[in-house]
Design a protein around this motif. Structure first.
Motif, PDB file in Angstrom:
ATOM      1  N   GLU A   1      42.754 -86.828 -27.920  1.00 56.16           N
ATOM      2  CA  GLU A   1      41.380 -86.916 -27.427  1.00 56.16           C
ATOM      3  C   GLU A   1      41.266 -86.284 -26.044  1.00 56.16           C
ATOM      4  N   MET A   2      42.280 -86.508 -25.196  1.00 54.36           N
ATOM      5  CA  MET A   2      42.288 -85.912 -23.869  1.00 54.36           C
ATOM      6  C   MET A   2      42.348 -84.387 -23.970  1.00 54.36           C
ATOM      7  N   LEU A   3      43.197 -83.884 -24.885  1.00 56.86           N
ATOM      8  CA  LEU A   3      43.312 -82.443 -25.088  1.00 56.86           C
ATOM      9  C   LEU A   3      41.967 -81.865 -25.534  1.00 56.86           C
ATOM     10  N   ALA A   4      41.300 -82.562 -26.454  1.00 58.27           N
ATOM     11  CA  ALA A   4      40.009 -82.091 -26.949  1.00 58.27           C
ATOM     12  C   ALA A   4      38.993 -81.987 -25.808  1.00 58.27           C
ATOM     13  N   LYS A   5      38.973 -82.972 -24.909  1.00 58.26           N
ATOM     14  CA  LYS A   5      38.044 -82.939 -23.780  1.00 58.26           C
ATOM     15  C   LYS A   5      38.350 -81.775 -22.846  1.00 58.26           C
ATOM     16  N   GLU A   6      39.652 -81.542 -22.614  1.00 60.13           N
ATOM     17  CA  GLU A   6      40.039 -80.458 -21.717  1.00 60.13           C
ATOM     18  C   GLU A   6      39.651 -79.098 -22.302  1.00 60.13           C
ATOM     19  N   ILE A   7      39.857 -78.922 -23.591  1.00 59.09           N
ATOM     20  CA  ILE A   7      39.522 -77.638 -24.209  1.00 59.09           C
ATOM     21  C   ILE A   7      38.014 -77.438 -24.264  1.00 59.09           C
ATOM     22  N   LYS A   8      37.253 -78.522 -24.390  1.00 53.23           N
ATOM     23  CA  LYS A   8      35.793 -78.400 -24.334  1.00 53.23           C
ATOM     24  C   LYS A   8      35.364 -77.889 -22.957  1.00 53.23           C
ATOM     25  N   THR A   9      36.047 -78.356 -21.905  1.00 51.26           N
ATOM     26  CA  THR A   9      35.772 -77.858 -20.559  1.00 51.26           C
ATOM     27  C   THR A   9      36.124 -76.377 -20.467  1.00 51.26           C
ATOM     28  N   PHE A  10      37.301 -76.012 -21.014  1.00 49.83           N
ATOM     29  CA  PHE A  10      37.731 -74.607 -21.030  1.00 49.83           C
ATOM     30  C   PHE A  10      36.718 -73.762 -21.798  1.00 49.83           C
ATOM     31  N   LYS A  11      36.286 -74.254 -22.950  1.00 49.35           N
ATOM     32  CA  LYS A  11      35.325 -73.541 -23.800  1.00 49.35           C
ATOM     33  C   LYS A  11      34.022 -73.291 -23.040  1.00 49.35           C
TER      34      LYS A  11
ATOM     35  N   SER B   1      39.409 -74.454 -15.190  1.00 50.29           N
ATOM     36  CA  SER B   1      38.907 -74.668 -16.549  1.00 50.29           C
ATOM     37  C   SER B   1      39.444 -75.934 -17.192  1.00 50.29           C
ATOM     38  N   ILE B   2      40.385 -76.627 -16.535  1.00 52.53           N
ATOM     39  CA  ILE B   2      41.019 -77.841 -17.062  1.00 52.53           C
ATOM     40  C   ILE B   2      40.869 -78.943 -16.017  1.00 52.53           C
ATOM     41  N   ASN B   3      40.212 -80.041 -16.376  1.00 52.79           N
ATOM     42  CA  ASN B   3      39.895 -81.084 -15.394  1.00 52.79           C
ATOM     43  C   ASN B   3      41.122 -81.699 -14.733  1.00 52.79           C
ATOM     44  N   HIS B   4      42.176 -81.977 -15.517  1.00 48.79           N
ATOM     45  CA  HIS B   4      43.332 -82.692 -14.986  1.00 48.79           C
ATOM     46  C   HIS B   4      44.404 -81.770 -14.409  1.00 48.79           C
ATOM     47  N   LEU B   5      44.081 -80.501 -14.296  1.00 46.89           N
ATOM     48  CA  LEU B   5      45.041 -79.551 -13.744  1.00 46.89           C
ATOM     49  C   LEU B   5      44.622 -79.200 -12.326  1.00 46.89           C
ATOM     50  N   MET B   6      45.475 -79.515 -11.348  1.00 47.10           N
ATOM     51  CA  MET B   6      45.118 -79.328  -9.952  1.00 47.10           C
ATOM     52  C   MET B   6      45.446 -77.930  -9.443  1.00 47.10           C
ATOM     53  N   ASP B   7      46.577 -77.380  -9.903  1.00 45.82           N
ATOM     54  CA  ASP B   7      46.983 -76.084  -9.341  1.00 45.82           C
ATOM     55  C   ASP B   7      48.014 -75.416 -10.240  1.00 45.82           C
ATOM     56  N   VAL B   8      47.975 -74.097 -10.298  1.00 43.63           N
ATOM     57  CA  VAL B   8      49.007 -73.290 -10.950  1.00 43.63           C
ATOM     58  C   VAL B   8      49.384 -72.170  -9.985  1.00 43.63           C
ATOM     59  N   GLU B   9      50.655 -72.098  -9.665  1.00 42.68           N
ATOM     60  CA  GLU B   9      51.149 -71.057  -8.758  1.00 42.68           C
ATOM     61  C   GLU B   9      52.062 -70.113  -9.536  1.00 42.68           C
ATOM     62  N   MET B  10      51.697 -68.835  -9.567  1.00 35.22           N
ATOM     63  CA  MET B  10      52.513 -67.840 -10.255  1.00 35.22           C
ATOM     64  C   MET B  10      53.688 -67.430  -9.368  1.00 35.22           C
TER      65      MET B  10
ATOM     66  N   LYS C   1      50.770 -78.258 -11.332  1.00 38.75           N
ATOM     67  CA  LYS C   1      50.542 -79.569 -10.725  1.00 38.75           C
ATOM     68  C   LYS C   1      49.353 -80.207 -11.429  1.00 38.75           C
ATOM     69  N   SER C   2      49.561 -81.428 -11.973  1.00 39.64           N
ATOM     70  CA  SER C   2      48.521 -82.100 -12.748  1.00 39.64           C
ATOM     71  C   SER C   2      48.271 -83.502 -12.202  1.00 39.64           C
ATOM     72  N   ASN C   3      47.034 -83.963 -12.345  1.00 44.91           N
ATOM     73  CA  ASN C   3      46.694 -85.341 -11.956  1.00 44.91           C
ATOM     74  C   ASN C   3      46.335 -86.163 -13.183  1.00 44.91           C
ATOM     75  N   VAL C   4      47.020 -85.885 -14.312  1.00 44.02           N
ATOM     76  CA  VAL C   4      46.722 -86.592 -15.560  1.00 44.02           C
ATOM     77  C   VAL C   4      46.949 -88.099 -15.427  1.00 44.02           C
ATOM     78  N   LEU C   5      47.832 -88.525 -14.503  1.00 44.57           N
ATOM     79  CA  LEU C   5      48.077 -89.944 -14.263  1.00 44.57           C
ATOM     80  C   LEU C   5      47.319 -90.461 -13.051  1.00 44.57           C
ATOM     81  N   GLY C   6      46.400 -89.646 -12.529  1.00 47.97           N
ATOM     82  CA  GLY C   6      45.643 -90.039 -11.354  1.00 47.97           C
ATOM     83  C   GLY C   6      46.033 -89.190 -10.157  1.00 47.97           C
ATOM     84  N   SER C   7      45.112 -89.040  -9.222  1.00 54.48           N
ATOM     85  CA  SER C   7      45.355 -88.172  -8.069  1.00 54.48           C
ATOM     86  C   SER C   7      46.441 -88.707  -7.149  1.00 54.48           C
ATOM     87  N   PHE C   8      46.734 -90.016  -7.229  1.00 57.78           N
ATOM     88  CA  PHE C   8      47.761 -90.594  -6.369  1.00 57.78           C
ATOM     89  C   PHE C   8      49.161 -90.460  -6.972  1.00 57.78           C
ATOM     90  N   LEU C   9      49.235 -89.982  -8.219  1.00 61.40           N
ATOM     91  CA  LEU C   9      50.532 -89.824  -8.863  1.00 61.40           C
ATOM     92  C   LEU C   9      50.577 -88.475  -9.595  1.00 61.40           C
TER      93      LEU C   9
END
Length: 231
Positions: free
Chosen positions: A211-221, A112-121, A130-138
């Motif tokens: 602005e980035m947060l707003a875009k992510e929540i729109k995806t979640f919504k 539901s979040i574009n820049h979030l790659m994985d969540v492990e419980m 694990k997030s790719n907010v700075l790009g998939s290479f970082l």
């Protein structure tokens, strides 16, 4: 006519004009300023009309005085720890209890979040992100623990000590007046690195983060509002 010999003393008051002089640099930042200023001065001493010399002079003044005029303009006191907050409010067309339950199951979040790659419980309250907010290479990795959980109303968390992304956050799920939707309130708070410089950069970057947060929540919504109903 008798003239009394009186010694008239004209007493001048002890007037002084005092400027407000406030230090707004921490000890470490002052040391760095003195070191860099001294290096620039030594290289520019042969030609004091070049910018290198004046930058060095300003940094040296900045370090010895403990005052930065740029921080004055930004209202920053780098001697104190500053928290930078990113906030957002969003309306989700789903009941608050349903939105809470969807969010509380953290395995739903990466889809539901574009820049979030994985969540492990790891357990009920501890998770690895694990997030790719700075790009998939970082990618950025961190661990977080839920520190407050009010079912149907609020989830609060904080990054585990030593994480790459130290922060705290909370999300509130408030029922809209008609009872059919949810007012989602999010607050993220972090302490920027690099003293007052980090605070200044963070303040300038806040609109970008919001602005980035707003875009992510729109995806979640979109994701939660269009998910198939559970049977």
């Amino acid at each position: 006519m008798v003239i009394h010999d009186e010694t008239l003393k004209l007493r001048s008051g002890n007037f002084s004009i005092q400027r407000e002089f406030r230090r707004n640099l921490g000890f470490k930042e002052r040391l760095v300023s003195v070191f860099l200023g001294g290096a620039l001065l030594s290289k520019g001493i042969t030609n004091p009309f070049k910018s290198r010399f004046w930058y060095g002079a300003y940094l040296t003044y900045r370090g010895f005085s403990g005052r930065c005029v740029i921080y004055d303009q930004l209202g920053i006191d780098a001697r104190k720890q500053h928290a930078v907050n990113i906030k957002g409010e969003f309306v989700i067309d789903k009941p608050a209890q349903e939105v809470y339950s969807y969010w509380r199951n953290l395995s739903n979040i990466p889809a539901s979040i574009n820049h979030l790659m994985d969540v492990e419980m790891v357990d009920e309250n501890l998770s690895k992100w694990k997030s790719n907010v700075l790009g998939s290479f970082l990618p950025i990795n961190w661990e977080a623990e839920i520190v407050k959980d009010e079912p149907g109303h609020l989830i609060g968390w904080r990054a585990v000590k030593g994480s790459m992304l130290p922060h705290v956050g909370r999300v509130e799920f408030e029922q809209t007046p008609d009872g059919a939707g949810t007012l989602l309130k999010i607050v993220l708070s972090y302490r920027p690195p690099a003293g007052g410089l980090g605070v200044g950069v963070s303040k300038m970057m806040n609109p970008v983060f919001e602005e980035m947060l707003a875009k992510e929540i729109k995806t979640f919504k979109h994701k939660i509002e269009n998910k198939a109903p559970a049977f």
